[in-house]
Design a protein around this motif. Structure first.
Motif, PDB file in Angstrom:
ATOM      1  N   LEU A  11       0.830  -1.205   0.000  1.00 32.94           N
ATOM      2  CA  LEU A  11       0.000   0.000   0.000  1.00 32.94           C
ATOM      3  C   LEU A  11       0.868   1.260   0.000  1.00 32.94           C
ATOM      4  O   LEU A  11       0.575   2.228  -0.713  1.00 32.94           O
ATOM      5  CB  LEU A  11      -0.932   0.013   1.221  1.00 32.94           C
ATOM      6  CG  LEU A  11      -2.050  -1.018   1.251  1.00 32.94           C
ATOM      7  CD1 LEU A  11      -2.794  -0.953   2.583  1.00 32.94           C
ATOM      8  CD2 LEU A  11      -3.010  -0.842   0.095  1.00 32.94           C
ATOM      9  N   GLY A  14       2.434   1.610  -3.327  1.00 32.88           N
ATOM     10  CA  GLY A  14       1.385   2.054  -4.246  1.00 32.88           C
ATOM     11  C   GLY A  14       1.113   3.539  -4.128  1.00 32.88           C
ATOM     12  O   GLY A  14       0.844   4.223  -5.122  1.00 32.88           O
ATOM     13  N   SER A  15       1.186   4.057  -2.911  1.00 38.74           N
ATOM     14  CA  SER A  15       1.003   5.490  -2.699  1.00 38.74           C
ATOM     15  C   SER A  15       2.099   6.272  -3.425  1.00 38.74           C
ATOM     16  O   SER A  15       1.831   7.275  -4.100  1.00 38.74           O
ATOM     17  CB  SER A  15       1.026   5.790  -1.207  1.00 38.74           C
ATOM     18  OG  SER A  15       0.787   7.149  -0.973  1.00 38.74           O
ATOM     19  N   PRO A  50      -2.122   5.528   3.103  1.00 36.57           N
ATOM     20  CA  PRO A  50      -2.639   4.738   1.982  1.00 36.57           C
ATOM     21  C   PRO A  50      -3.965   4.060   2.319  1.00 36.57           C
ATOM     22  O   PRO A  50      -4.119   3.453   3.365  1.00 36.57           O
ATOM     23  CB  PRO A  50      -1.537   3.705   1.738  1.00 36.57           C
ATOM     24  CG  PRO A  50      -0.301   4.333   2.275  1.00 36.57           C
ATOM     25  CD  PRO A  50      -0.757   5.159   3.447  1.00 36.57           C
ATOM     26  N   GLU A  76      -3.017   1.599  -5.000  1.00 32.15           N
ATOM     27  CA  GLU A  76      -2.512   1.140  -3.706  1.00 32.15           C
ATOM     28  C   GLU A  76      -2.915  -0.311  -3.456  1.00 32.15           C
ATOM     29  O   GLU A  76      -2.082  -1.138  -3.064  1.00 32.15           O
ATOM     30  CB  GLU A  76      -3.021   2.054  -2.591  1.00 32.15           C
ATOM     31  CG  GLU A  76      -2.415   3.442  -2.654  1.00 32.15           C
ATOM     32  CD  GLU A  76      -3.103   4.476  -1.792  1.00 32.15           C
ATOM     33  OE1 GLU A  76      -2.636   5.635  -1.796  1.00 32.15           O
ATOM     34  OE2 GLU A  76      -4.097   4.151  -1.119  1.00 32.15           O
TER      35      GLU A  76
END
Length: 143
Positions: A11, A14-15, A50, A76
């Motif tokens: 996550l 992904g952010s 996230p 995310e």
């Protein structure tokens, strides 16, 4: 417990991937504070958690109430899924280098896909990073 860590780490990656996708080739640096694209308000740390922040503020800017793109939670979540999925096929403890490189590879593919969906072009920087990864691993035997 290890999968929870992989999801949380995914996550967070992904952010950052969202920052990369939105700032690449815009002249903006990858560093610096994040801002709302509508009102330009600087976002606080609690606005940047996230997935949690997106749902806590119901997908709208805390300051101007403009809608936030679903790209943020989607990227995310998908990155977290990549980290876990790769771990299901490659044990990160047994094959740490293969796990890391495979996770990076699929994460770059995700960035390319989302960037292409937004801009209808694949940036050379992302393509080159995949090529470098592949060339650096070619000729090496299996671990």
């Amino acid at each position: 417990m290890p999968f929870v860590f992989l999801i949380l780490f995914g996550l967070a990656v992904g952010s950052f991937l969202n920052v990369l996708i939105l700032r690449l080739n815009t002249g903006m640096s990858l560093g610096g504070r994040s801002r709302c694209f509508s009102c330009l308000a600087k976002l606080h740390w609690y606005d940047l958690l996230p997935l949690l922040s997106f749902f806590a503020i119901r997908g709208r800017c805390r300051y101007c109430k403009s809608k936030i793109s679903l790209q943020y939670p989607a990227v995310e979540l998908l990155t977290g899924a990549i980290f876990v999925s790769v771990a299901l096929f490659l044990n990160p403890v047994e094959f740490p280098l293969k796990y890391i490189l495979s996770s990076i590879f699929f994460t770059i593919l995700l960035a390319i896909s989302v960037y292409d969906l937004r801009h209808k072009i694949i940036p050379d920087q992302l393509s080159a990073s995949l090529l470098i990864m592949l060339l650096s691993r070619s000729g090496e035997g299996d671990e």
